[in-house]
Motif scaffolding. Structure first.
Motif, PDB file in Angstrom:
ATOM      1  N   PRO A 138     -32.807   5.589  -9.938  1.00  0.00           N
ATOM      2  CA  PRO A 138     -31.530   6.456  -9.635  1.00  0.00           C
ATOM      3  C   PRO A 138     -30.584   7.021 -10.760  1.00  0.00           C
ATOM      4  CG  PRO A 138     -31.400   4.182  -8.808  1.00  0.00           C
ATOM      5  CD  PRO A 138     -33.064   4.447  -9.911  1.00  0.00           C
ATOM      6  N   GLN A 139     -30.088   8.391  -9.940  1.00  0.00           N
ATOM      7  CA  GLN A 139     -29.664   8.959 -11.018  1.00  0.00           C
ATOM      8  C   GLN A 139     -28.256   8.324 -10.988  1.00  0.00           C
ATOM      9  OE1 GLN A 139     -28.324  12.269  -8.990  1.00  0.00           O
ATOM     10  NE2 GLN A 139     -26.644  14.120 -10.049  1.00  0.00           N
ATOM     11  N   LYS A 140     -27.421   7.927 -10.205  1.00  0.00           N
ATOM     12  CA  LYS A 140     -26.408   6.409 -10.180  1.00  0.00           C
ATOM     13  C   LYS A 140     -26.255   5.774 -11.875  1.00  0.00           C
ATOM     14  CE  LYS A 140     -22.155   6.671  -9.160  1.00  0.00           C
ATOM     15  NZ  LYS A 140     -21.370   7.047  -9.261  1.00  0.00           N
ATOM     16  N   ILE A 141     -27.677   5.594 -12.177  1.00  0.00           N
ATOM     17  CA  ILE A 141     -27.615   4.420 -13.099  1.00  0.00           C
ATOM     18  C   ILE A 141     -27.458   5.570 -14.618  1.00  0.00           C
ATOM     19  CG2 ILE A 141     -29.155   2.605 -14.770  1.00  0.00           C
ATOM     20  CD1 ILE A 141     -30.078   2.273 -11.967  1.00  0.00           C
ATOM     21  N   GLN A 183     -25.686   8.007 -15.138  1.00  0.00           N
ATOM     22  CA  GLN A 183     -24.273   8.442 -14.572  1.00  0.00           C
ATOM     23  C   GLN A 183     -23.119   7.615 -15.270  1.00  0.00           C
ATOM     24  OE1 GLN A 183     -24.362   9.440 -10.368  1.00  0.00           O
ATOM     25  NE2 GLN A 183     -24.812  11.932 -11.435  1.00  0.00           N
ATOM     26  N   ILE A 184     -23.663   6.541 -15.127  1.00  0.00           N
ATOM     27  CA  ILE A 184     -22.956   5.045 -15.645  1.00  0.00           C
ATOM     28  C   ILE A 184     -23.281   4.468 -16.985  1.00  0.00           C
ATOM     29  CG2 ILE A 184     -22.687   2.082 -15.177  1.00  0.00           C
ATOM     30  CD1 ILE A 184     -23.633   2.639 -11.805  1.00  0.00           C
ATOM     31  N   ASN A 238     -22.028   8.237 -20.682  1.00  0.00           N
ATOM     32  CA  ASN A 238     -21.233   9.101 -19.973  1.00  0.00           C
ATOM     33  C   ASN A 238     -19.954   9.435 -21.137  1.00  0.00           C
ATOM     34  OD1 ASN A 238     -18.755   6.753 -19.728  1.00  0.00           O
ATOM     35  ND2 ASN A 238     -20.469   6.692 -18.127  1.00  0.00           N
ATOM     36  N   GLY A 289     -29.891  10.678 -14.952  1.00  0.00           N
ATOM     37  CA  GLY A 289     -28.129  10.605 -14.463  1.00  0.00           C
ATOM     38  C   GLY A 289     -28.547  12.497 -14.367  1.00  0.00           C
ATOM     39  N   GLU A 290     -28.898  13.243 -14.985  1.00  0.00           N
ATOM     40  CA  GLU A 290     -29.109  14.803 -14.902  1.00  0.00           C
ATOM     41  C   GLU A 290     -29.654  14.898 -13.492  1.00  0.00           C
ATOM     42  OE1 GLU A 290     -26.399  16.047 -16.081  1.00  0.00           O
ATOM     43  OE2 GLU A 290     -25.815  15.511 -17.889  1.00  0.00           O
ATOM     44  N   ASN A 291     -30.369  14.159 -13.202  1.00  0.00           N
ATOM     45  CA  ASN A 291     -30.783  14.688 -11.509  1.00  0.00           C
ATOM     46  C   ASN A 291     -32.150  15.649 -12.350  1.00  0.00           C
ATOM     47  OD1 ASN A 291     -32.028  14.075  -8.744  1.00  0.00           O
ATOM     48  ND2 ASN A 291     -30.440  16.257  -8.329  1.00  0.00           N
TER      49      ASN A 291
END
Length: 393
Positions: free
Chosen positions: A108-111, A113-114, A117, A182-184
């Motif tokens: 998942p992209q969210k992982i 990003q979390i 950063n 995270g950057e898709n």
């Protein structure tokens, strides 16, 4: 096919983004990325607007009077780079290998990003400082070359180190993969090499779609994971008996990870830190241009005639050259301080005594296996050297 001033050229769809010093051009069909100066970008723009090649050359020669503008040669270069789709209305048929892969799209992209950063970067930096403080106040935890010898048999030590190294390398590369997801964007795992040793690498080519600052996050991600591993391992060691097997395994983890982090600074190899230097400086041929600069004083360093620094990069290349030499010195120090003593200790304290045991002893056969391992490694090194010599000659 002959290229003249009357030739009509059509290019594949291109994406152009300005960097600190020059421009990054992406061929959106092949997903290849190239660094180009402004004169090339203007030439591409005029070609895309169906300008006449003679007019393009004249206009560019007036605007970039300090450049040797040759539009015919530039078109030939574009053809070699697979930028040209049609010449005089005829489609260019070339076999283009698409750079596709699984892309780890199940992550998942969210992982990403979390975990990666600007806020977590500060946490990782704090963990690095914490690890340094732990080592300062607990010098017995500083990695020592004997840390890998936690068992009586070398085969057990070798297998343990191999499995731990494999796990740690996978974690390091997983950091890169999660960061780019995270950057898709997609990533691929590939086999590469550092000097003569095979390594696992994450292909971050798609990261060129991002600005330099965000690409740095992708490159730092693996080292961030290494820092977390070191910090947690050192904390656990503080609460364990020094002579326990678990403490010994954690010692191998710390030893292995710290040494790999130090190797990141050896920028004469294209490590993560090398690519970070490229992003920070905006010079994307530091290795080649740095070697060319050093070849003036070190004939052993082969000069690359196919590359030269763009205008304004000379000072940066000279500074990188010092990092290049420092990396070689650091590699020699690591080898002399850790790996050479490890080999001497293993041979004198474990292999030689093993051969004094009877044939029915497990220690004897342990020494035989270890000797065969040494012969195999030396054979691979010899093969690598001779292969490199055959290719160069």
């Amino acid at each position: 096919m002959e290229i003249t001033y009357d030739t009509k050229i059509k290019l594949f769809p291109l994406s152009v983004r300005q960097e600190k010093l020059h421009y990054i051009v992406e061929n959106t069909v092949t997903n290849d990325f190239f660094e180009m100066p402004e004169v090339c970008i203007e030439a591409i723009s005029m070609i895309q607007n169906n300008g006449l090649l003679k007019d393009i050359e004249e206009k560019l020669s007036k605007k970039f009077f300090d450049e040797d503008v040759n539009i015919i040669e530039f078109i030939k270069q574009l053809i070699e780079l697979d930028f040209v789709s049609e010449i005089d209305g005829k489609t260019i048929t070339r076999i283009v290998k698409m750079k596709e892969g699984t892309g780890f799209q199940w992550i998942p992209q969210k992982i990403g990003q979390i975990l990666f950063n600007r806020y977590t970067a500060k946490i990782y930096f704090a963990m690095l400082l914490g690890s340094i403080l732990i080592l300062i106040f607990n010098p017995e935890l500083v990695p020592h070359y004997k840390d890998i010898f936690i068992f009586d048999l070398m085969i057990e030590n070798v297998l343990t180190v191999f499995l731990i190294t494999l796990l740690l390398v996978l974690l390091h590369e997983l950091g890169h993969v999660i960061a780019i997801r995270g950057e898709n964007l997609n990533a691929r795992l590939e086999l590469g090499h550092r000097l003569f040793f095979a390594v696992l690498e994450t292909d971050l080519t798609q990261g060129w779609k991002l600005p330099a600052e965000r690409r740095n996050t992708l490159l730092f991600a693996g080292m961030y994971i290494d820092i977390v591993v070191i910090f947690i391992s050192l904390l656990l060691q503080l609460f364990m008996k020094a002579d326990s097997v678990y403490a010994g395994i954690l010692g191998i983890v710390v030893f292995n990870t710290i040494v790999r982090l130090l190797y990141q600074l050896c920028v004469f190899m294209k490590t993560d830190f090398y690519y970070i230097l490229e992003n920070i400086t905006g010079c994307y041929n530091l290795m080649e241009n740095g070697r060319n600069f050093l070849s003036r004083w070190f004939p052993i360093i082969k000069k690359d005639e196919t590359t030269m620094p763009f205008n304004g990069e000379e000072i940066i290349v000279k500074r990188y050259a010092y990092f290049y030499l420092a990396g070689i010195l650091l590699t020699i120090v690591i080898t002399a301080y850790y790996y050479v003593p490890q080999m001497i200790f293993a041979v004198n304290e474990m292999m030689v005594p093993g051969f004094a045991e009877p044939l029915t002893s497990i220690r004897f056969w342990d020494s035989v296996v270890f000797l065969l391992q040494i012969v195999l490694v030396l054979g691979l090194l010899l093969y690598s050297w001779t292969k490199k010599y055959r290719i160069s000659s």
